[in-house]
Design an enzyme around this catalytic site. Sequence first.
Site, mmCIF file in Angstrom:
data_model
loop_
_atom_site.group_PDB
_atom_site.id
_atom_site.type_symbol
_atom_site.label_atom_id
_atom_site.label_comp_id
_atom_site.label_asym_id
_atom_site.label_seq_id
_atom_site.Cartn_x
_atom_site.Cartn_y
_atom_site.Cartn_z
ATOM 1 C CD GLU A 81 2.150 -12.431 -16.420
ATOM 2 O OE1 GLU A 81 2.252 -11.585 -17.317
ATOM 3 O OE2 GLU A 81 2.104 -12.138 -15.208
ATOM 4 N NE ARG B 279 0.731 -10.944 1.141
ATOM 5 C CZ ARG B 279 1.502 -11.205 0.087
ATOM 6 N NH1 ARG B 279 2.787 -11.333 0.246
ATOM 7 N NH2 ARG B 279 0.988 -11.333 -1.108
#
Length: 184
Positions: free
Chosen positions: A104, A67
Site C-alpha cells: 500500500e 504464519r
Amino acid sequence: MIALPPQPDLDLASLVRTIPDFPKSGVQFRDITTLIGDAVGFAESVRRLSALAAVHRPDLIVAVEARGFLFGAAMATAMGLGLVPVRKAGKLPGVTIGVDYELEYGVDRLELHEGAVLPGHRVVLVDDLLATGGTILATAALMQSVGAEVAGALFVIDLPDLGGSQRLQAAGLLCETLIAFDGE
C-alpha cells in the site's frame, strides 16, 4: 504420536479471537493464536487444508512467511511432502531468487532458495490469512518465474471485504479458504 480424530463439525471460526482496533482504530484483527493453541482446532485446520491441497496432487507445499509456515509445515508433514519457505528479503542464508511487489505504501521483496523449486514442480501456496492478495500474487509470480505450476492457494482465513480472493481469481489463481470474516 497421537493422531486426533477428525472433527468435521468443528466450527473453526469460533476458535479465532477477534481483537478490535488492532493495529489501528477500526481494524478487527483476526488472531489465529487461539486456533493454533487449541490442539483439536489446529489439527482439524491442518486436516482440512491438507484435504484441499491433496486434490491438486502437489509435489511441494510453499508457505509464506511467517504464519503460513505454521500451517504449511504441518500440512507438508501430514501429506509426506517437502516444504519450501518463502521469506522476506535477507532472511535466507543461501543463494536466493526473489520478486519485488508493491505494498500500500512502498515495495517489499519475497525470496526463496535457488533450486528449492524446480521447473515442472506442482505447488500449493499456503498462508494463514488472505486480505488484499498482494503477497500471495507475488509468491505465485515467484513460483512461475522458476517454471513451477501453481495449482492453487490455500488460506485459513479470508477477509473478503478487502478483495483478495477476487484479485486472485482475476489473476487465474485458484483460491480456497476455511473461514471468512466480514470487515477488515
